[in-house]
Design an enzyme around this catalytic site. Structure first.
Site, PDB file in Angstrom:
ATOM      1  N   CYS A  91      39.509 -51.418 -15.977  1.00 20.18           N
ATOM      2  CA  CYS A  91      39.579 -50.570 -14.794  1.00 20.18           C
ATOM      3  C   CYS A  91      38.443 -49.565 -14.671  1.00 20.18           C
ATOM      4  O   CYS A  91      37.970 -49.301 -13.562  1.00 20.18           O
ATOM      5  CB  CYS A  91      40.931 -49.857 -14.726  1.00 20.18           C
ATOM      6  SG  CYS A  91      41.672 -49.430 -16.287  1.00 20.18           S
ATOM      7  N   LYS A 129      35.054 -51.456 -13.877  1.00 24.98           N
ATOM      8  CA  LYS A 129      35.254 -52.120 -12.595  1.00 24.98           C
ATOM      9  C   LYS A 129      35.243 -51.117 -11.457  1.00 24.98           C
ATOM     10  O   LYS A 129      34.622 -51.363 -10.404  1.00 24.98           O
ATOM     11  CB  LYS A 129      36.575 -52.878 -12.617  1.00 24.98           C
ATOM     12  CG  LYS A 129      36.951 -53.517 -11.292  1.00 24.98           C
ATOM     13  CD  LYS A 129      38.416 -53.899 -11.290  1.00 24.98           C
ATOM     14  CE  LYS A 129      39.307 -52.671 -11.358  1.00 24.98           C
ATOM     15  NZ  LYS A 129      40.743 -53.005 -11.461  1.00 24.98           N
ATOM     16  N   CYS A 131      41.060 -51.195 -20.560  1.00 23.37           N
ATOM     17  CA  CYS A 131      40.808 -50.297 -19.432  1.00 23.37           C
ATOM     18  C   CYS A 131      39.440 -49.638 -19.520  1.00 23.37           C
ATOM     19  O   CYS A 131      38.660 -49.664 -18.571  1.00 23.37           O
ATOM     20  CB  CYS A 131      41.897 -49.233 -19.350  1.00 23.37           C
ATOM     21  SG  CYS A 131      41.665 -48.086 -17.971  1.00 23.37           S
ATOM     22  N   HIS A 153      45.843 -32.883  10.046  1.00 26.06           N
ATOM     23  CA  HIS A 153      44.997 -33.521  11.051  1.00 26.06           C
ATOM     24  C   HIS A 153      43.588 -32.939  11.057  1.00 26.06           C
ATOM     25  O   HIS A 153      43.419 -31.733  10.867  1.00 26.06           O
ATOM     26  CB  HIS A 153      45.639 -33.323  12.433  1.00 26.06           C
ATOM     27  CG  HIS A 153      44.890 -33.961  13.544  1.00 26.06           C
ATOM     28  ND1 HIS A 153      44.924 -35.318  13.775  1.00 26.06           N
ATOM     29  CD2 HIS A 153      44.065 -33.428  14.487  1.00 26.06           C
ATOM     30  CE1 HIS A 153      44.157 -35.587  14.825  1.00 26.06           C
ATOM     31  NE2 HIS A 153      43.626 -34.465  15.271  1.00 26.06           N
ATOM     32  N   GLU A 159      47.828 -38.596   7.536  1.00 29.09           N
ATOM     33  CA  GLU A 159      48.819 -38.082   8.469  1.00 29.09           C
ATOM     34  C   GLU A 159      49.645 -39.190   9.099  1.00 29.09           C
ATOM     35  O   GLU A 159      50.760 -38.940   9.589  1.00 29.09           O
ATOM     36  CB  GLU A 159      48.152 -37.242   9.562  1.00 29.09           C
ATOM     37  CG  GLU A 159      47.308 -38.035  10.550  1.00 29.09           C
ATOM     38  CD  GLU A 159      46.722 -37.160  11.654  1.00 29.09           C
ATOM     39  OE1 GLU A 159      47.474 -36.369  12.240  1.00 29.09           O
ATOM     40  OE2 GLU A 159      45.500 -37.259  11.900  1.00 29.09           O
ATOM     41  N   TYR A 208      44.707 -59.591  -8.205  1.00 31.67           N
ATOM     42  CA  TYR A 208      43.919 -58.388  -7.933  1.00 31.67           C
ATOM     43  C   TYR A 208      42.529 -58.461  -8.544  1.00 31.67           C
ATOM     44  O   TYR A 208      41.549 -57.996  -7.937  1.00 31.67           O
ATOM     45  CB  TYR A 208      44.672 -57.137  -8.393  1.00 31.67           C
ATOM     46  CG  TYR A 208      44.743 -56.923  -9.883  1.00 31.67           C
ATOM     47  CD1 TYR A 208      43.807 -56.141 -10.545  1.00 31.67           C
ATOM     48  CD2 TYR A 208      45.761 -57.493 -10.647  1.00 31.67           C
ATOM     49  CE1 TYR A 208      43.873 -55.939 -11.921  1.00 31.67           C
ATOM     50  CE2 TYR A 208      45.844 -57.285 -12.002  1.00 31.67           C
ATOM     51  CZ  TYR A 208      44.892 -56.519 -12.639  1.00 31.67           C
ATOM     52  OH  TYR A 208      44.954 -56.326 -13.993  1.00 31.67           O
ATOM     53  N   GLU A 214      39.257 -58.105  -6.221  1.00 28.73           N
ATOM     54  CA  GLU A 214      38.396 -56.943  -6.459  1.00 28.73           C
ATOM     55  C   GLU A 214      36.956 -57.373  -6.700  1.00 28.73           C
ATOM     56  O   GLU A 214      36.019 -56.824  -6.104  1.00 28.73           O
ATOM     57  CB  GLU A 214      38.935 -56.137  -7.632  1.00 28.73           C
ATOM     58  CG  GLU A 214      40.203 -55.380  -7.295  1.00 28.73           C
ATOM     59  CD  GLU A 214      40.867 -54.722  -8.492  1.00 28.73           C
ATOM     60  OE1 GLU A 214      41.663 -53.792  -8.286  1.00 28.73           O
ATOM     61  OE2 GLU A 214      40.580 -55.124  -9.641  1.00 28.73           O
TER      62      GLU A 214
END
Length: 448
Positions: free
Chosen positions: A48, A51, A43, A437, A442, A178, A182
């Site tokens: 991760c 990346k 990681c 909002h 939302e 993934y 990515e």
């Protein structure tokens, strides 16, 4: 005095190993950890973290372009790969130092070398030193899987991609998961011509079909090329340094780099596990129970090496649960239900719970709610790219059993929404929540 050199010896100083070492030491255990590469593991060092920094860098390509629609007089910009690469690697160095400091502050002994098992309670370091421990934890993570075919040595994996000398003008990426999607988004935004080559006919297996179809549509619109049902035959290195990729059912492709992103396998090869009776599955993963214990009572395993869920936060939870259970007197079992995940593609995906297909197979009667919209920022920027939010509801109980999203900041929004799914909240609970909002989030409480 104990008959062992340490109470716990950890092989692998990645996310799971470091967490287990730190927590076990905080409970009073004498702990040592061996790491043959760099402290921080996949990681922090080659996964991760670096990346995600490249993902941030890639986003500026569109942000700079869109800024003009928001009144900013932006001059034409040029991307410098080496500046980003070096800054990312410097950040990795900084984080590695922090991980080392964490282990040092908890008085964990670190051996920066390879360790292998020579007995249920004994390891041997690369220099020949033998060390005994009452318990041994395997946390060696995963390693990129590279299929065997002629010329595969000319390809790189996600381990090497962060160290490229220059940005490839043309890059072929093998895989549909993934990692492949990515890096396809990253290189495409940096200006490379990207081709994803997949031996199958779908991308992102395991994600909701509508969401992955939307990513495919958007990726193709952005200029990423896809070749399906096209297994690799060979890679040929040309005299000018370029590569020619030969595929089944497809014309050859010339590229400057080939990235193999066909998944990761448990990193158990050569550890000596089989020699002492540790059971592995057909993929080489260590078989463990809910308590992370292997078939050999003194040996445990956490993280990707067990091939349960290959996610950093899961490895961390497993490491914590192991240390608390074995050394802290607090028996803990990790709950693998409703673990959220993300794909940091362009745009990103966030998901938690069951897909529509999974819910229909398991529950039978379900309701689905979707919102297909353009983010406000995209409207003013003149982008036709649309976000898609999808909610899966158990028709019998009104409980939300799945949320799937693709759009700007989807992972950031999904993390909070995952709490609601984990807590078993209903569609009525979402409906009763007042919308914030104007925001993209939302849409989750306005689904009809």
């Amino acid at each position: 005095m104990s008959e062992f050199d340490y109470d716990l010896f950890v092989i692998g100083a990645g996310s799971g190993g470091v967490r287990a070492s730190r927590i076990a030491a905080s409970h009073g255990a004498r702990v040592a950890v061996a790491e043959e590469h760099r402290v921080g593991g996949t990681c922090v060092i080659r996964g991760c973290v670096p990346k995600k920094l490249l993902v941030y860098g890639a986003h500026f390509a569109e942000d700079i372009h869109d800024a003009r629609k928001f009144g900013w007089e932006v001059a034409d910009c040029k991307f410098n790969w080496t500046v980003l690469r070096d800054n990312v690697l410097a950040e990795v160095d900084r984080l590695e130092g922090l991980y080392g400091q964490t282990l040092d502050s908890h008085k964990v002994t670190v051996f920066k070398t390879r360790a292998t098992l020579i007995g249920p309670q004994k390891v041997r370091l690369a220099d020949g030193q033998e060390i005994s421990a009452e318990r041994i934890l395997i946390a060696t993570g995963g390693w990129p899987f590279v299929p065997e075919f002629p010329g595969s040595e000319h390809a790189i994996t996600s381990n090497e991609v962060f160290h490229l000398d220059k940005l490839p003008k043309r890059v072929v990426i093998a895989g549909g998961g993934y990692i492949a999607n990515e890096f396809a988004g990253i290189f495409n935004e940096f200006g490379s011509k990207v081709t994803i080559v997949n031996r199958g006919d779908t991308i992102l297996r395991g994600y909701d079909e509508q969401i992955r179809d939307r990513l495919l549509q958007i990726s193709m619109t952005k200029g990423i090329d896809f070749k399906f049902n096209a297994p690799f035959q060979s890679i040929e290195k040309n005299d000018d340094g370029t590569l020619t990729v030969h595929l089944e059912n497809c014309d050859a492709i010339t590229a400057d780099a080939v990235l193999i992103a066909t998944g990761r396998t448990p990193n158990t090869k050569g550890l000596g596990l089989e020699d002492i009776g540790v059971e592995l599955d057909e993929h080489g993963a260590i078989k463990v129970g809910d308590d992370n214990q292997s078939s050999v009572p003194s040996i445990y395993a956490v993280g990707d090496v067990t091939n349960r869920i290959q996610l950093t936060p899961v490895a961390i939870r497993e490491g914590q649960a192991f240390a608390d259970s074995v050394f802290g007197g607090k028996p803990t079992v990790v709950d693998y239900k409703n673990v959220p995940s993300a794909v940091f593609s362009h745009p990103p995906i966030g998901a938690v719970g069951m897909t529509e297909a999974e819910a229909r197979n398991k529950l039978g009667s379900i309701r689905t709610y979707t919102s297909d919209f353009r983010a406000m920022k995209n409207v003013l920027a003149g982008r036709n790219e649309r976000a898609l939010y999808k909610m899966i509801v158990n028709a019998a109980t009104d409980q939300v059993v799945g949320l799937h999203m693709i759009g700007p900041d989807a992972p950031e929004i999904l993390q909070a929404a995952a709490i609601a799914v984990k807590a078993g909240l209903t569609k009525a609970d979402f409906d009763a929540t007042v919308a914030l909002h104007p925001s993209m989030a939302e849409e989750l409480v306005l689904l009809k």
